[in-house]
Structure formats: structure tokens, C-alpha cells
Scaffold this motif. Structure first.
Motif, PDB file in Angstrom:
ATOM      1  N   GLU A   1       0.832  -1.213   0.000  1.00  0.00           N
ATOM      2  CA  GLU A   1       0.000   0.000   0.000  1.00  0.00           C
ATOM      3  C   GLU A   1       0.867   1.263   0.000  1.00  0.00           C
ATOM      4  N   VAL A   2       1.678   1.349  -1.026  1.00  0.00           N
ATOM      5  CA  VAL A   2       2.607   2.477  -1.166  1.00  0.00           C
ATOM      6  C   VAL A   2       1.924   3.613  -1.912  1.00  0.00           C
ATOM      7  N   GLU A   3       2.097   4.840  -1.403  1.00  0.00           N
ATOM      8  CA  GLU A   3       1.470   6.011  -2.013  1.00  0.00           C
ATOM      9  C   GLU A   3       2.436   7.190  -1.981  1.00  0.00           C
ATOM     10  N   TRP A   4       2.641   7.792  -3.130  1.00  0.00           N
ATOM     11  CA  TRP A   4       3.587   8.906  -3.278  1.00  0.00           C
ATOM     12  C   TRP A   4       2.799  10.161  -3.642  1.00  0.00           C
ATOM     13  N   ASN A   5       2.926  11.205  -2.809  1.00  0.00           N
ATOM     14  CA  ASN A   5       2.173  12.436  -3.014  1.00  0.00           C
ATOM     15  C   ASN A   5       3.083  13.653  -3.081  1.00  0.00           C
ATOM     16  N   ASP A   6       2.696  14.622  -3.929  1.00  0.00           N
ATOM     17  CA  ASP A   6       3.331  15.927  -3.949  1.00  0.00           C
ATOM     18  C   ASP A   6       2.650  16.767  -2.868  1.00  0.00           C
ATOM     19  N   THR A   7       3.425  17.236  -1.887  1.00  0.00           N
ATOM     20  CA  THR A   7       2.841  17.950  -0.744  1.00  0.00           C
ATOM     21  C   THR A   7       3.264  19.413  -0.685  1.00  0.00           C
ATOM     22  N   LEU A   8       3.793  19.941  -1.787  1.00  0.00           N
ATOM     23  CA  LEU A   8       4.224  21.339  -1.775  1.00  0.00           C
ATOM     24  C   LEU A   8       3.046  22.268  -1.513  1.00  0.00           C
ATOM     25  N   ILE A   9       1.959  22.034  -2.229  1.00  0.00           N
ATOM     26  CA  ILE A   9       0.715  22.784  -2.015  1.00  0.00           C
ATOM     27  C   ILE A   9      -0.408  21.755  -1.928  1.00  0.00           C
ATOM     28  N   GLY A  10      -0.929  21.541  -0.733  1.00  0.00           N
ATOM     29  CA  GLY A  10      -1.937  20.498  -0.561  1.00  0.00           C
ATOM     30  C   GLY A  10      -1.303  19.133  -0.652  1.00  0.00           C
ATOM     31  N   SER A  11      -2.030  18.189  -1.258  1.00  0.00           N
ATOM     32  CA  SER A  11      -1.535  16.822  -1.422  1.00  0.00           C
ATOM     33  C   SER A  11      -2.092  16.251  -2.715  1.00  0.00           C
ATOM     34  N   ASP A  12      -1.213  16.084  -3.710  1.00  0.00           N
ATOM     35  CA  ASP A  12      -1.607  15.566  -5.021  1.00  0.00           C
ATOM     36  C   ASP A  12      -0.919  14.233  -5.262  1.00  0.00           C
ATOM     37  N   LEU A  13      -1.718  13.225  -5.604  1.00  0.00           N
ATOM     38  CA  LEU A  13      -1.185  11.892  -5.830  1.00  0.00           C
ATOM     39  C   LEU A  13      -0.308  11.860  -7.075  1.00  0.00           C
ATOM     40  N   ILE A  14       0.926  11.383  -6.906  1.00  0.00           N
ATOM     41  CA  ILE A  14       1.835  11.171  -8.038  1.00  0.00           C
ATOM     42  C   ILE A  14       1.721   9.728  -8.514  1.00  0.00           C
ATOM     43  N   ALA A  15       1.805   8.782  -7.590  1.00  0.00           N
ATOM     44  CA  ALA A  15       1.710   7.366  -7.952  1.00  0.00           C
ATOM     45  C   ALA A  15       1.348   6.555  -6.717  1.00  0.00           C
ATOM     46  N   SER A  16       0.704   5.408  -6.943  1.00  0.00           N
ATOM     47  CA  SER A  16       0.381   4.500  -5.845  1.00  0.00           C
ATOM     48  C   SER A  16       0.363   3.072  -6.364  1.00  0.00           C
ATOM     49  N   SER A  17       0.655   2.138  -5.453  1.00  0.00           N
ATOM     50  CA  SER A  17       0.628   0.727  -5.796  1.00  0.00           C
ATOM     51  C   SER A  17       0.381  -0.078  -4.518  1.00  0.00           C
ATOM     52  N   PRO A  18      -0.476  -1.088  -4.571  1.00  0.00           N
ATOM     53  CA  PRO A  18      -0.688  -1.914  -3.384  1.00  0.00           C
ATOM     54  C   PRO A  18       0.479  -2.840  -3.070  1.00  0.00           C
ATOM     55  N   HIS A  19       1.376  -3.041  -4.053  1.00  0.00           N
ATOM     56  CA  HIS A  19       2.506  -3.948  -3.810  1.00  0.00           C
ATOM     57  C   HIS A  19       3.684  -3.549  -4.685  1.00  0.00           C
ATOM     58  N   VAL A  20       4.820  -3.272  -4.034  1.00  0.00           N
ATOM     59  CA  VAL A  20       6.060  -2.933  -4.733  1.00  0.00           C
ATOM     60  C   VAL A  20       7.176  -3.777  -4.138  1.00  0.00           C
ATOM     61  N   GLU A  21       8.016  -4.333  -4.986  1.00  0.00           N
ATOM     62  CA  GLU A  21       9.163  -5.072  -4.466  1.00  0.00           C
ATOM     63  C   GLU A  21      10.379  -4.860  -5.362  1.00  0.00           C
ATOM     64  N   VAL A  22      11.548  -4.846  -4.718  1.00  0.00           N
ATOM     65  CA  VAL A  22      12.822  -4.657  -5.405  1.00  0.00           C
ATOM     66  C   VAL A  22      13.806  -5.690  -4.866  1.00  0.00           C
ATOM     67  N   HIS A  23      14.549  -6.334  -5.761  1.00  0.00           N
ATOM     68  CA  HIS A  23      15.521  -7.346  -5.346  1.00  0.00           C
ATOM     69  C   HIS A  23      16.841  -7.121  -6.080  1.00  0.00           C
ATOM     70  N   LEU A  24      17.950  -7.298  -5.363  1.00  0.00           N
ATOM     71  CA  LEU A  24      19.289  -7.313  -5.939  1.00  0.00           C
ATOM     72  C   LEU A  24      19.950  -8.623  -5.523  1.00  0.00           C
ATOM     73  N   ILE A  25      20.450  -9.381  -6.492  1.00  0.00           N
ATOM     74  CA  ILE A  25      21.003 -10.707  -6.229  1.00  0.00           C
ATOM     75  C   ILE A  25      22.406 -10.796  -6.812  1.00  0.00           C
ATOM     76  N   ASP A  26      23.323 -11.294  -6.020  1.00  0.00           N
ATOM     77  CA  ASP A  26      24.707 -11.430  -6.457  1.00  0.00           C
ATOM     78  C   ASP A  26      24.807 -12.379  -7.645  1.00  0.00           C
ATOM     79  N   MET A  27      25.552 -11.941  -8.675  1.00  0.00           N
ATOM     80  CA  MET A  27      25.839 -12.795  -9.825  1.00  0.00           C
ATOM     81  C   MET A  27      27.182 -13.466  -9.558  1.00  0.00           C
TER      82      MET A  27
END
Length: 326
Positions: free
Chosen positions: A140-166
Motif C-alpha cells: 500500500e505504497v502512495e507517493w504524493n506531492d505535498t508542496l501545495i496540498g496533497s496531489d497523488l503522483i503514484a500508488s501501488s498496493p505492492h512494490v518489491e525490489v531485489h538485488l542478487i549477487d551474480m
């Protein structure tokens, strides 16, 4: 002295030794975390804690940084708390969680943003000091611009990032390692782009990084990466929203003056209609590229000396990422 008394004495000595070692190590951990507040925030990121707690005795080490503030260049991020922990018998496996929202400000542009989440957890497994696997999962990730008020930039219920040694690409004699990266965002919403329920996946490789985690915060990291013939290999970037799709692949590296060089190929379907009002009619074909038999478009993005060319059109300039050698 009978054998039970001897056994009891041994137990007491072992417990006392264990406690002494634990408190010594916890003191060293506190010292290292507090040293992060002494960084300049320019060449090395600075972390300050309004309150620092060390706990977990006797079988783990738990570090809680309350009212955390991270500064790197013009960017400052403030979080309610960051918690990190590791088991005593598995010190090379670190777990972390952060409380949100994160308030992010940019002193150069004046932008202010907030990133909120229901949960944000990370895991880091080390092989010696080499990254074995890093994972970051947000719900439930939500990214908002809060400079003036609150404006939604992007949202996603699920985000994942992985880095794996080669492991096959590890060069121990040169002190270099490579990481395979994977990221995904499900049900992505980006109102300004007209995306209501998008899916994004990324597969990439970072070649020839330092194989010591402690070297990744060095101020000359990008220069060292360039000198080691490092490159970012974009294996696949795939995005979709309904029937509209985009896919990209390519390779980017740096010159000895810190300028980006590379080539990225983009295939799209439906984007020209989505951005019809944003791209003037005479430029649409040049921006989107050549039409394909399937009804989509293919375009090549060339990056030379930091200049990003979409087809024949100069689209952006990426400044040098480090100063040229004298």
C-alpha cells in the motif's frame, strides 16, 4: 566443591562472558550509528536519530532510530522510525523495517513529497562483505506531492525490489561484483499519465561494482565504477495499462568525464493515442519511431556525451555524474 557447584560456576561464567560480549558489541553498534550523524551529507549521506535505542539481549541486536533524518546533497528525508536487527548467531543476515510516512524535501528545487506505506520491510544477506541478496517489499505504497496540498503522483498496493549477487561474475582479485536486479509494481496508478491500473516489471544488471558493501558509500564510487568498465544492462522494462504496452532494453555506461553513453530500444503500443495531446502532431512520428506490422511503434534512444536523443530529436541532457580527472 562438588560437581554441581562446579557446573553452576561454569554456567555463571559463560553467562557473564556472553553478556559482556553482547554489551561490548552493542556499544560498538551504537558508536557506528552515531558516527553516521557526523557525515557531511554531501559526499557521504548523513543519518541522525532523535532517539537511538539498542536492544535485543541476549540473542539478537536490535537498533531503533526514532525520528530519523537522512540527508544526501539537496535531499532530506524524515521518517518516524527505522528498525534494524540481526540474530547473534546470524550476523550476516540483516532485517529492517521503516515507519512512514517519509517526508522528502529538495532544497534545490523546493519540491516537497511524502511517501506513505502500510508496511515497508527490507532484508540484506551478506557473503563476507559482498551483497548476496537485498530485498525491499512495500505494501500500500502512495507517493504524493505535498508542496501545495496533497496531489497523488503514484500508488501501488505492492512494490518489491531485489538485488542478487551474480556469483559467476565475481572478480575477487579485482574486488568487483555484479548484481542482478528485479523490480515490480502491481496495480500501479499514475493520474498525470492517465494510468489507472498499470503493471511494471524491471530486470537489469549492474556490472563491476565494488564487491565490498562498505565501499558503496565512497564519494568516488561512480568514477571507480566507470574505471572498472561498469555498465547498466537493461534486460527488460515492461509496462502495461490495459491494452497499452511498452517494453525497453539496452545498455548505459559512463565516459571518463562522467557523461552517460548508451542505447535503449523502446517498443510501444497505444502510447501515441495516450499522449496525443502532449506531443504536437508534426513531432509524434519522430518521437514514437517507426510503425510496426503489429500496429505499434519502435524507437531507438541514443545517449551520447550525456545528450539523450529520441530518434533525431534532442530530448534531454544528463549532466556529468563526476568531475573529469585533472
Amino acid at each position: 566443591m562438588n560437581k554441581f557447584a562446579i557446573l553452576g560456576l561454569i554456567v555463571v561464567l559463560v553467562v557473564a562472558a556472553w553478556a559482556g560480549i553482547w554489551f561490548f558489541v552493542s556499544g560498538q553498534i551504537r558508536q557506528q550509528v552515531e558516527m553516521l550523524a557526523m557525515a557531511d551529507g554531501e559526499t557521504t549521506p548523513r543519518l541522525t536519530c532523535g532517539d537511538l535505542e539498542i536492544g535485543g539481549f541476549p540473542f539478537r541486536f536490535s537498533v531503533t532510530c526514532n525520528t530519523a533524518e537522512i540527508t544526501s546533497g539537496d535531499l532530506t528525508a524524515s521518517l518516524p522510525a527505522i528498525d534494524m536487527q540481526a540474530l547473534v548467531y546470524r550476523p550476516t543476515h540483516l532485517l529492517a523495517a521503516a515507519q512512514g510516512p517519509a517526508q522528502i524535501s529538495d532544497a534545490f528545487t523546493g519540491n516537497e513529497n511524502a511517501i506513505a506505506w502500510q508496511s515497508l520491510e527490507a532484508s540484506l544477506q551478506l557473503t563476507d562483505w559482498r551483497i548476496g541478496r537485498f530485498s525491499l517489499v512495500g505494501e500500500e505504497v502512495e507517493w504524493n506531492d505535498t508542496l501545495i496540498g496533497s496531489d497523488l503522483i503514484a500508488s501501488s498496493p505492492h512494490v518489491e525490489v531485489h538485488l542478487i549477487d551474480m556469483a559467476d561474475h565475481h572478480q575477487p582479485d579485482a574486488g568487483l561484483a555484479s548484481l542482478a536486479g528485479y523490480a515490480v509494481a502491481n496495480d500501479l496508478a499514475v493520474p498525470l499519465a492517465g494510468i489507472g491500473s498499470g503493471e511494471v516489471t524491471l530486470e537489469a544488471e549492474l556490472r563491476n561494482l565494488p564487491d565490498d558493501l562498505r565501499a558503496l558509500d565512497a564519494p568516488d564510487l561512480l568514477r571507480r565504477w566507470q574505471q572498472s568498465e561498469g555498465e547498466l544492462n537493461l534486460i527488460s522494462l515492461a509496462a502495461s495499462d490495459g491494452e497499452d504496452t511498452m517494453a525497453a532494453d539496452g545498455t548505459v555506461r559512463l565516459t571518463d568525464s562522467g557523461l552517460a553513453e548508451g542505447q535503449i530500444t523502446v517498443q510501444s503500443n497505444g502510447l501515441i493515442e495516450r499522449f496525443a495531446t502532449a506531443i504536437p502532431e508534426p513531432l509524434r512520428g519522430m518521437v514514437m519511431g517507426e510503425a510496426t506490422d503489429e500496429g505499434g511503434f519502435t524507437q531507438t534512444i541514443n545517449i551520447r556525451g550525456g545528450v539523450v536523443m529520441i530518434g533525431l530529436l534532442p530530448a534531454a541532457m544528463i549532466p556529468s555524474l563526476f568531475a573529469a580527472s585533472p
